[in-house]
Scaffold this motif. Structure first.
Motif, PDB file in Angstrom:
ATOM      1  N   PRO A   1       0.606  -1.446  -0.161  1.00  0.00           N
ATOM      2  CA  PRO A   1      -0.231   0.136  -0.010  1.00  0.00           C
ATOM      3  C   PRO A   1       0.803   1.127   0.082  1.00  0.00           C
ATOM      4  CG  PRO A   1       0.057  -0.986   2.176  1.00  0.00           C
ATOM      5  CD  PRO A   1       0.651  -1.936   1.450  1.00  0.00           C
ATOM      6  N   ARG A   2       0.337   2.084  -0.717  1.00  0.00           N
ATOM      7  CA  ARG A   2       1.083   3.496  -0.826  1.00  0.00           C
ATOM      8  C   ARG A   2       0.473   4.318   0.471  1.00  0.00           C
ATOM      9  NH1 ARG A   2       2.854   6.141  -6.215  1.00  0.00           N
ATOM     10  NH2 ARG A   2       3.901   4.380  -7.036  1.00  0.00           N
ATOM     11  N   PRO A   3       1.362   5.162   0.934  1.00  0.00           N
ATOM     12  CA  PRO A   3       0.942   6.314   1.956  1.00  0.00           C
ATOM     13  C   PRO A   3      -0.165   7.181   1.262  1.00  0.00           C
ATOM     14  CG  PRO A   3       3.218   6.508   1.854  1.00  0.00           C
ATOM     15  CD  PRO A   3       2.688   5.664   0.582  1.00  0.00           C
ATOM     16  N   ALA A   4      -1.391   7.735   2.185  1.00  0.00           N
ATOM     17  CA  ALA A   4      -2.340   8.690   1.467  1.00  0.00           C
ATOM     18  C   ALA A   4      -1.752   9.808   0.802  1.00  0.00           C
ATOM     19  CB  ALA A   4      -3.172   8.934   2.590  1.00  0.00           C
ATOM     20  N   GLY A   5      -2.171  10.100  -0.379  1.00  0.00           N
ATOM     21  CA  GLY A   5      -1.695  11.020  -1.192  1.00  0.00           C
ATOM     22  C   GLY A   5      -0.538  10.898  -2.062  1.00  0.00           C
ATOM     23  N   ASP A   6       0.173   9.624  -1.994  1.00  0.00           N
ATOM     24  CA  ASP A   6       1.288   9.318  -2.631  1.00  0.00           C
ATOM     25  C   ASP A   6       0.816   8.869  -3.887  1.00  0.00           C
ATOM     26  OD1 ASP A   6       3.568   8.644  -3.869  1.00  0.00           O
ATOM     27  OD2 ASP A   6       4.279   7.505  -2.300  1.00  0.00           O
ATOM     28  N   VAL A   7       0.957   9.605  -5.175  1.00  0.00           N
ATOM     29  CA  VAL A   7       0.552   9.166  -6.306  1.00  0.00           C
ATOM     30  C   VAL A   7       1.748   9.431  -7.340  1.00  0.00           C
ATOM     31  CG1 VAL A   7      -2.014   9.841  -6.142  1.00  0.00           C
ATOM     32  CG2 VAL A   7      -0.143  11.714  -7.071  1.00  0.00           C
ATOM     33  N   ARG A   8       3.079   9.112  -6.913  1.00  0.00           N
ATOM     34  CA  ARG A   8       4.114   9.528  -7.731  1.00  0.00           C
ATOM     35  C   ARG A   8       4.460   8.315  -8.522  1.00  0.00           C
ATOM     36  NH1 ARG A   8       8.668   9.679  -3.572  1.00  0.00           N
ATOM     37  NH2 ARG A   8       7.444   8.170  -2.485  1.00  0.00           N
ATOM     38  N   ARG A   9       4.781   8.490  -9.775  1.00  0.00           N
ATOM     39  CA  ARG A   9       5.208   7.344 -10.707  1.00  0.00           C
ATOM     40  C   ARG A   9       6.572   7.357 -10.328  1.00  0.00           C
ATOM     41  NH1 ARG A   9       3.304   4.284 -14.401  1.00  0.00           N
ATOM     42  NH2 ARG A   9       4.720   3.354 -16.066  1.00  0.00           N
ATOM     43  N   LEU A  10       6.823   5.782 -10.166  1.00  0.00           N
ATOM     44  CA  LEU A  10       8.395   5.282  -9.761  1.00  0.00           C
ATOM     45  C   LEU A  10       8.982   4.919 -10.991  1.00  0.00           C
ATOM     46  CD1 LEU A  10       7.535   3.612  -6.448  1.00  0.00           C
ATOM     47  CD2 LEU A  10       8.054   6.036  -6.742  1.00  0.00           C
ATOM     48  N   GLY A  11      10.390   4.858 -10.883  1.00  0.00           N
ATOM     49  CA  GLY A  11      10.986   4.219 -11.935  1.00  0.00           C
ATOM     50  C   GLY A  11      11.035   2.870 -11.882  1.00  0.00           C
ATOM     51  N   PRO A  12      11.784   2.138 -12.790  1.00  0.00           N
ATOM     52  CA  PRO A  12      12.065   0.486 -12.734  1.00  0.00           C
ATOM     53  C   PRO A  12      12.830   0.526 -11.508  1.00  0.00           C
ATOM     54  CG  PRO A  12      12.524   1.476 -14.710  1.00  0.00           C
ATOM     55  CD  PRO A  12      12.392   2.679 -14.132  1.00  0.00           C
ATOM     56  N   THR A  13      12.148  -0.721 -10.821  1.00  0.00           N
ATOM     57  CA  THR A  13      12.880  -1.008  -9.452  1.00  0.00           C
ATOM     58  C   THR A  13      12.760  -2.778  -9.578  1.00  0.00           C
ATOM     59  OG1 THR A  13      11.663   0.692  -8.396  1.00  0.00           O
ATOM     60  CG2 THR A  13      12.349  -1.099  -6.908  1.00  0.00           C
ATOM     61  N   SER A  14      13.998  -2.958  -9.415  1.00  0.00           N
ATOM     62  CA  SER A  14      14.433  -4.691  -9.420  1.00  0.00           C
ATOM     63  C   SER A  14      15.549  -5.015  -8.486  1.00  0.00           C
ATOM     64  CB  SER A  14      14.840  -4.912 -10.737  1.00  0.00           C
ATOM     65  OG  SER A  14      14.947  -6.468 -10.791  1.00  0.00           O
ATOM     66  N   VAL A  15      15.359  -6.074  -7.717  1.00  0.00           N
ATOM     67  CA  VAL A  15      16.430  -6.626  -7.030  1.00  0.00           C
ATOM     68  C   VAL A  15      16.774  -7.994  -7.451  1.00  0.00           C
ATOM     69  CG1 VAL A  15      17.360  -7.092  -4.602  1.00  0.00           C
ATOM     70  CG2 VAL A  15      16.000  -5.020  -5.063  1.00  0.00           C
ATOM     71  N   THR A  16      17.832  -8.469  -7.739  1.00  0.00           N
ATOM     72  CA  THR A  16      18.291  -9.847  -7.938  1.00  0.00           C
ATOM     73  C   THR A  16      18.650 -10.477  -7.013  1.00  0.00           C
ATOM     74  OG1 THR A  16      20.326  -9.434  -8.764  1.00  0.00           O
ATOM     75  CG2 THR A  16      18.494  -9.241 -10.499  1.00  0.00           C
ATOM     76  N   ALA A  17      18.755 -12.036  -6.743  1.00  0.00           N
ATOM     77  CA  ALA A  17      19.304 -12.802  -5.888  1.00  0.00           C
ATOM     78  C   ALA A  17      20.639 -12.731  -5.774  1.00  0.00           C
ATOM     79  CB  ALA A  17      19.168 -14.076  -5.862  1.00  0.00           C
ATOM     80  N   SER A  18      21.325 -12.210  -6.986  1.00  0.00           N
ATOM     81  CA  SER A  18      22.844 -11.969  -6.637  1.00  0.00           C
ATOM     82  C   SER A  18      23.317 -10.786  -5.900  1.00  0.00           C
ATOM     83  CB  SER A  18      23.418 -11.890  -8.379  1.00  0.00           C
ATOM     84  OG  SER A  18      22.730 -10.689  -8.962  1.00  0.00           O
ATOM     85  N   ALA A  19      22.530  -9.940  -5.567  1.00  0.00           N
ATOM     86  CA  ALA A  19      22.546  -8.867  -4.863  1.00  0.00           C
ATOM     87  C   ALA A  19      22.962  -9.349  -3.467  1.00  0.00           C
ATOM     88  CB  ALA A  19      21.826  -7.626  -4.556  1.00  0.00           C
ATOM     89  N   PHE A  20      22.656 -10.491  -3.099  1.00  0.00           N
ATOM     90  CA  PHE A  20      22.991 -10.929  -1.858  1.00  0.00           C
ATOM     91  C   PHE A  20      23.743 -12.009  -1.712  1.00  0.00           C
ATOM     92  CE2 PHE A  20      18.457  -9.285  -2.132  1.00  0.00           C
ATOM     93  CZ  PHE A  20      18.520  -8.291  -0.784  1.00  0.00           C
ATOM     94  N   GLY A  21      24.579 -12.245  -2.844  1.00  0.00           N
ATOM     95  CA  GLY A  21      25.753 -13.113  -2.945  1.00  0.00           C
ATOM     96  C   GLY A  21      25.179 -14.515  -3.295  1.00  0.00           C
TER      97      GLY A  21
END
Length: 235
Positions: free
Chosen positions: A214-234
């Protein structure tokens, strides 16, 4: 005239009268139908509905119902199915028996201000890990959808990414016991475009898990690409 002949004559007259009466009824029904039109489905309030009520699937089942009335008596722009009311808020208090149409409903809360879009597709998605934040997943809230893939069969490292964002949550319910499947413990109904609906259905069918945030009330921003891979944790 004998009694028997008189009886036969009376029976014949009764048959003729019955035929004439049936014919008159049929003509009257045809005249009435021509004046008021064919029957048309409409939506009415099953009971009183307060102003500002968000119509979720559960609310629609509880307070709305479909009836059939002659076309002449159906108000202009009245709804024909209770599903058409989902995701909208009542503009005024409705009394039991009131017709429900566009004049009685506001626009969905998550209308796109940029495009002016006021409609969308409703899609149900089985989601994971939502029970503990159920209090924040109220109808009308905006949510983002995160998808986690397995990364198997040559598709690369497992990853979690932002699949769809700024969706209006129309309904949310737990899926306890036998209803839960593949680790999902709840079902979220969201309003989306057709492309977003296809993304959500594909994620539900092929991904490891789907989560709504859920987003905070009033937060309607469009976010950029967001991705995390398992390799980031070794891994």
């Amino acid at each position: 005239m004998t009694r028997r002949r008189r009886g036969v004559l009376m029976l014949g007259l009764a048959t003729v009268c019955a035929g004439l009466a049936a014919s008159m009824v049929d003509r009257y029904a045809d005249d009435v139908s021509a004046q008021v039109g064919p029957l048309q489905p409409v939506v009415v309030a099953r009971r009183d509905v307060s102003r500002g009520t968000l119509v979720t699937p559960a609310v629609a089942r509880a307070v709305l119902q479909q009836r059939r009335v002659p076309l002449r008596f159906a108000p202009p722009r009245s709804l024909r199915s209770t599903r058409e009311a989902l995701g909208y808020r009542t503009l005024a208090t409705l009394a039991a028996g009131d017709y429900v149409g566009e004049a009685q409903l506001g626009t969905p809360r998550a209308v796109s201000r940029r495009s002016g879009r006021q409609s969308g597709r409703l899609v149900e998605v089985a989601v994971t890990g939502a029970r503990t934040i159920a209090s924040a997943l109220r109808p009308g809230a905006l949510v983002d959808v995160l998808v986690t893939t397995d990364g198997g069969s040559g598709s690369g490292s497992p990853r979690t990414y932002l699949a769809v964002q700024r969706l209006e949550l129309v309904d949310f319910r737990d899926s306890p016991g036998a209803e839960a499947r593949d680790g999902a413990d709840a079902t979220a109904t969201v309003r989306s475009t057709l492309r977003q609906a296809a993304t959500l259905i594909a994620a539900q069918n092929f991904a490891r898990e789907v989560r709504v945030v859920p987003r905070p009330a009033g937060d309607v921003r469009r976010l950029g690409p967001t991705s995390v891979t398992a390799s980031a944790f070794g891994r």
